[in-house]
Every structure is written in C-alpha cells, then in structure tokens.
Motif scaffolding. Sequence first.
Motif, PDB file in Angstrom:
ATOM      1  N   PRO A 327       0.815  -1.228   0.000  1.00 47.50           N
ATOM      2  CA  PRO A 327       0.000   0.000   0.000  1.00 47.50           C
ATOM      3  C   PRO A 327       0.846   1.275   0.000  1.00 47.50           C
ATOM      4  CG  PRO A 327       0.100  -0.944   2.214  1.00 47.50           C
ATOM      5  CD  PRO A 327       0.930  -1.826   1.343  1.00 47.50           C
ATOM      6  N   ASP A 328       2.157   1.140  -0.094  1.00 43.35           N
ATOM      7  CA  ASP A 328       3.105   2.252   0.076  1.00 43.35           C
ATOM      8  C   ASP A 328       3.138   3.155  -1.168  1.00 43.35           C
ATOM      9  OD1 ASP A 328       5.258   3.849   0.716  1.00 43.35           O
ATOM     10  OD2 ASP A 328       6.576   2.188   1.283  1.00 43.35           O
ATOM     11  N   ILE A 329       2.759   4.418  -0.989  1.00 41.30           N
ATOM     12  CA  ILE A 329       2.730   5.322  -2.152  1.00 41.30           C
ATOM     13  C   ILE A 329       3.911   6.302  -2.148  1.00 41.30           C
ATOM     14  CG2 ILE A 329       0.220   5.259  -2.500  1.00 41.30           C
ATOM     15  CD1 ILE A 329       0.180   8.044  -1.054  1.00 41.30           C
ATOM     16  N   ARG A 330       4.820   6.137  -1.181  1.00 39.96           N
ATOM     17  CA  ARG A 330       5.901   7.123  -1.071  1.00 39.96           C
ATOM     18  C   ARG A 330       6.769   7.155  -2.327  1.00 39.96           C
ATOM     19  NH1 ARG A 330       8.666   5.199   4.257  1.00 39.96           N
ATOM     20  NH2 ARG A 330       8.219   3.243   3.223  1.00 39.96           N
ATOM     21  N   ASN A 331       6.989   8.362  -2.822  1.00 37.52           N
ATOM     22  CA  ASN A 331       7.871   8.569  -3.963  1.00 37.52           C
ATOM     23  C   ASN A 331       7.487   7.678  -5.150  1.00 37.52           C
ATOM     24  OD1 ASN A 331      10.100   9.644  -5.336  1.00 37.52           O
ATOM     25  ND2 ASN A 331      11.482   8.066  -4.584  1.00 37.52           N
ATOM     26  N   SER A 332       6.160   7.528  -5.348  1.00 39.08           N
ATOM     27  CA  SER A 332       5.710   6.682  -6.472  1.00 39.08           C
ATOM     28  C   SER A 332       5.943   7.412  -7.793  1.00 39.08           C
ATOM     29  CB  SER A 332       4.223   6.363  -6.324  1.00 39.08           C
ATOM     30  OG  SER A 332       3.751   5.813  -7.531  1.00 39.08           O
ATOM     31  N   LYS A 333       6.584   6.742  -8.716  1.00 38.33           N
ATOM     32  CA  LYS A 333       6.861   7.362 -10.021  1.00 38.33           C
ATOM     33  C   LYS A 333       5.676   7.231 -10.974  1.00 38.33           C
ATOM     34  CE  LYS A 333      10.448   9.018  -8.673  1.00 38.33           C
ATOM     35  NZ  LYS A 333      10.509  10.452  -8.458  1.00 38.33           N
ATOM     36  N   LEU A 354      -5.222  -0.993  -3.329  1.00 43.22           N
ATOM     37  CA  LEU A 354      -4.282  -1.124  -2.210  1.00 43.22           C
ATOM     38  C   LEU A 354      -3.892   0.228  -1.605  1.00 43.22           C
ATOM     39  CD1 LEU A 354      -4.095  -4.015  -3.315  1.00 43.22           C
ATOM     40  CD2 LEU A 354      -1.672  -3.977  -2.788  1.00 43.22           C
ATOM     41  N   ALA A 355      -3.967   1.273  -2.402  1.00 44.78           N
ATOM     42  CA  ALA A 355      -3.537   2.590  -1.911  1.00 44.78           C
ATOM     43  C   ALA A 355      -4.646   3.248  -1.104  1.00 44.78           C
ATOM     44  CB  ALA A 355      -3.167   3.472  -3.101  1.00 44.78           C
ATOM     45  N   ASP A 356      -4.274   3.979  -0.064  1.00 50.01           N
ATOM     46  CA  ASP A 356      -5.239   4.719   0.733  1.00 50.01           C
ATOM     47  C   ASP A 356      -5.637   5.967  -0.059  1.00 50.01           C
ATOM     48  OD1 ASP A 356      -6.395   6.575   2.455  1.00 50.01           O
ATOM     49  OD2 ASP A 356      -5.268   5.877   4.190  1.00 50.01           O
ATOM     50  N   PRO A 357      -6.942   6.071  -0.433  1.00 51.47           N
ATOM     51  CA  PRO A 357      -7.353   7.188  -1.307  1.00 51.47           C
ATOM     52  C   PRO A 357      -7.090   8.560  -0.678  1.00 51.47           C
ATOM     53  CG  PRO A 357      -9.224   5.741  -0.798  1.00 51.47           C
ATOM     54  CD  PRO A 357      -8.051   5.167  -0.104  1.00 51.47           C
ATOM     55  N   LEU A 358      -7.334   8.675   0.623  1.00 50.14           N
ATOM     56  CA  LEU A 358      -7.148   9.986   1.273  1.00 50.14           C
ATOM     57  C   LEU A 358      -5.680  10.392   1.254  1.00 50.14           C
ATOM     58  CD1 LEU A 358      -9.567   9.710   4.321  1.00 50.14           C
ATOM     59  CD2 LEU A 358      -9.842  11.032   2.212  1.00 50.14           C
ATOM     60  N   GLU A 359      -4.814   9.406   1.547  1.00 46.49           N
ATOM     61  CA  GLU A 359      -3.371   9.677   1.554  1.00 46.49           C
ATOM     62  C   GLU A 359      -2.901  10.037   0.138  1.00 46.49           C
ATOM     63  OE1 GLU A 359      -1.173   6.315   2.970  1.00 46.49           O
ATOM     64  OE2 GLU A 359       0.744   7.383   2.807  1.00 46.49           O
ATOM     65  N   THR A 360      -3.452   9.338  -0.860  1.00 49.40           N
ATOM     66  CA  THR A 360      -3.057   9.596  -2.249  1.00 49.40           C
ATOM     67  C   THR A 360      -3.463  11.009  -2.659  1.00 49.40           C
ATOM     68  OG1 THR A 360      -3.451   7.258  -2.671  1.00 49.40           O
ATOM     69  CG2 THR A 360      -3.115   8.635  -4.594  1.00 49.40           C
ATOM     70  N   GLU A 361      -4.652  11.413  -2.215  1.00 48.88           N
ATOM     71  CA  GLU A 361      -5.113  12.761  -2.548  1.00 48.88           C
ATOM     72  C   GLU A 361      -4.266  13.800  -1.803  1.00 48.88           C
ATOM     73  OE1 GLU A 361      -9.217  13.609  -1.670  1.00 48.88           O
ATOM     74  OE2 GLU A 361      -9.092  15.563  -2.676  1.00 48.88           O
ATOM     75  N   GLU A 363      -1.184  13.517  -0.599  1.00 54.91           N
ATOM     76  CA  GLU A 363       0.211  13.560  -1.052  1.00 54.91           C
ATOM     77  C   GLU A 363       0.366  14.112  -2.460  1.00 54.91           C
ATOM     78  OE1 GLU A 363       3.315  12.704   0.249  1.00 54.91           O
ATOM     79  OE2 GLU A 363       2.162  12.822   2.105  1.00 54.91           O
ATOM     80  N   TYR A 364      -0.568  13.699  -3.347  1.00 53.84           N
ATOM     81  CA  TYR A 364      -0.336  13.972  -4.772  1.00 53.84           C
ATOM     82  C   TYR A 364      -1.468  14.725  -5.465  1.00 53.84           C
ATOM     83  CZ  TYR A 364       3.232  10.393  -4.000  1.00 53.84           C
ATOM     84  OH  TYR A 364       4.289   9.694  -3.526  1.00 53.84           O
TER      85      TYR A 364
END
Length: 424
Positions: A327-333, A354-361, A363-364
């Motif tokens: 689920p890790d989105i850190r530094n996703s290319k 797998l990614a947390d939608p809130l975190e994805t929003e 962060e990115y």
Amino acid sequence: MADNSQTIYQVPQIAVVGLGYVGLPLAVALAQHYPVIGYDVNIERVKELKAGDDRTDEISRDTLLGSSLALTSDTAELRPVDVFIVAVPTPVDEQKKPDLEALRSASKMVGGALGAGNIVVFESTVYPGVTEGVCGRILEAESGLRSGQDFFLGYSPERINPGDKEHTVDRITKIVAGQTPMVTEQLEAIYGSINSGNIFRATDIRTAEAAKVIENAQRDINIAFVNEIAVIFERLGLCTHDVLDAAGTKWNFLNFKPGLVGGHCIGVDPYYLAHVAESAGLEPEIVLAGRRINDGLSAVITARIDELCKKEDRILVLGITFKENVPDIRNSKVVDLVRQLQASGREIDVFDPLADPLETEREYGIIPVDQPKGLYDCAITAVAHNIFQPQMLYGLLSAGGMVADIKGIWRHEIWPNGIRYWSF
Ligand SMILES: NC(=O)c1ccc[n+]([C@@H]2O[C@H](COP(=O)([O-])OP(=O)(O)OC[C@H]3O[C@@H](n4cnc5c(N)ncnc54)[C@H](O)[C@@H]3O)[C@@H](O)[C@H]2O)c1
C-alpha cells in the motif's frame, strides 16, 4: 578505553523509535525476547497500532494484539531504556539532497532520555559519517554525556523490503557495528536473538553505513541498465522481456526487469551516496546516471502512449503504489506518469485498491476511483499487483483499445475485441 565502563546488558530494555515499515516489524520481533517499547511521533499511528491496525500491512492484527510490545507517543515513557533503536525516515529534499530532519529530531528526543551506559543504534539508511558525526553530536549536546565514554553508538542497516514475506527480519543476515567491540557484541546478541544468530559484524559504523547505501545504489544502477536497453530494443522492434528471458538463462546474468523506480529506498539512497561523494570532492558518474535514466522512464512511457493513443483518449492507470502488492505510495513514479499524461488534457482514472485514497489525494492531489467506470481507450498496467487480472479489462476497454503493460506481465495473453498490446 570506553569499553571498561560498559557492561553487557543480559536483558536490555529496548526502545524502538519510529514505527514504520522498518521499526514496527523489528519492535514486534524483539518483543518476543526483550521488554520493548515502541515510540512514534505520529499519535494517529500509535493509536492505530494499539487497536491492532498496521496500515503498512507488514504485521497482522493477531500478531500485533498478541505482542508484548508497549506502544507510546509520549517521550516520558522512554525511561528506563538501555538500548534505543532509531528507524525514522531519511528522504531527500527538493534538490535531491539528504534530508536528515527526522533523524536530527529523533536524536534530539533520544538525547533527552539518554542515561549513562545506554546504547543508541541507528537503522535509518544514511551516508557514511552520519551516525557519529551528526546523530552522535546531537545526542551529546542534548544529554550532556560523551559519546564513546558515557553512552555508545551503533549502526545496523535494515534490509527488509515492503511486501516481501520471504525476506523478513527473522530470516535475513543483519549487519551490526558498534562504537566499541563490546557494543558490537551487545548488538550481535540482541539482533541474533531474532534471526538465529545470522549476524555479520562490519569493521566499524562507517563501513556498515556505506554497505547499506551501496546495496540500494547497486540495485538502482542495475535497473537503470535494463531501462536503458528497454528503450534501445523498443526502437529496434525487439521485446525486451523476451530478450531478458533468453539472456537470463546464462548462469551469471542478473535478473532485473524494466520499470519505474520509486519508493523510499532505491530511488533515494543513491543521492545519499552522491552527496557524500560530492562532499569529498568527487563527481559520481554512474550513480547519478542511473538516477537520471530511472527518473526519466515515465517520460519515455508518456511519449510512447502519445504515439499510440489519441489526445482525447480516456486512460485507466492500474496501480499508484511504488511497487506491486504493497500500500506504500511514497515517492511513487506512477504519479509522474499520471501528471505527464494529464498535461495533454486527457481524462485519466487511477485505480488502486491497495492505496489509501485519502493519503493519495493528500500527497499527490490524485483521487483514485473506487471502481473503473465506462469504456477506456487505453489501460496502463503501471504496478503489477496480483489483484489485477487481464480479464478485468475485457469489459472496460473499447474495441481496438490498448493495453500498455509497463511490467510486461500480460504479454502472453490473447486479447479479445481487437485490443492492441504494448510493452517494452
Ligand atoms: N521501507 C523499507 O523497506 C526500508 C528498508 C530498508 C531501510 N529503510 C530505511 O529505514 C528508515 C525508516 O524507513 P521506513 O520505511 O520504516 O519509514 P516509515 O515512513 O515507514 O516509518 C518511519 C516512522 O518514523 C516516524 N517518525 C518520523 N520522525 C520521527 C521522530 N522524530 N521520532 C519518532 N518517530 C518518527 C514516522 O511517524 C513513521 O511512523 C529509512 O531510513 C529507510 O530508508 C527502509
């Protein structure tokens, strides 16, 4: 010297500082043998862990709730502790320079709790010299104690790999190095208790720091090589994956596949190596070339999609995490790829259960869709999660639509409905 004033703790009280991908599994494993307290500045993370919920997916609810590991975000609870193990993030800043802020602040906090005879071990990935030259000095300043005399430093790099259930902390060789032979012996006993004594004693702390940073730089360079040949072979009309399958039958051919290189380690650690080289007056060539090639892959893929798709095409991107099955989105290319595709005005849906939608929003600024909806003209398999299967695209792609399969996972598939297929 200092060793005379130091005793080996038989049953040390251990504090693990930083309970992320590295710190949590280590703390849980150590808690089977020692009294361990896990500390994290993130109050929410500690609350979740106390409820048995590890959002990194490394430790199951049953294991977490059944563990004797104590959890806190209160520094007052960090006494008495004999051995501190620090596993906080070491990212790069916008200029791709080492960002040691978390390490400095954790060292400050530990310095405030430090007692005579304590050992402070760092697990965070750093360049040679940081443990003694940066963290040691902060610990001294905060505690009023002398490093190597009143308290002792150690370094033990972590090698675990998010989502890898085979190479877990209890199964891999652990490098340890202490400021004195007695500290190294203590670290060997502590870490050896969780991995059946599978310990390598590095010559000294700087050697151990250097070993970790080159492990990941080497991987980055190897991937850069296959990414470069992928671009060459594509121009020549060759399938890189088929070429790699053939070459891979040689006993000493290294098994790397083309792909986006993100995450907290491989895409970051080479910059730590480059930084220390530059501070020694050297210009690293291959290390930074590897970084350039790998960071440039999203632009290569975008250019190919531009050739193969129309400007108004709807695109579905499968996967936003930095690698498969985590689920890790850190530094996703994949984020770079999405932004480049969006720049041409296309409608892009990102789907990643797998990614947390809130975190994805947060962060990115990208909001993943709950479910792909309607018909797409192109689907890009950016991340090879096991949950993604080719059949799921049958009803989602328009006739003559395209699958752009970055990882080449579906290249032996027979696609219905005139669906076109592209991979390296
Ligand atoms: N993720 C990996 O697979 C991996 C593998 C090998 C090495 N490493 C290295 O290990 C280190 C930690 O990485 P990670 O993946 O566990 O990071 P992470 O982001 O998953 O976890 C770090 C934790 O430290 C906490 N933290 C941050 N600042 C803190 C502070 N001052 N005091 C206490 N807690 C603090 C964060 O809240 C977070 O929970 C990094 O140096 C990384 O390069 C990571």
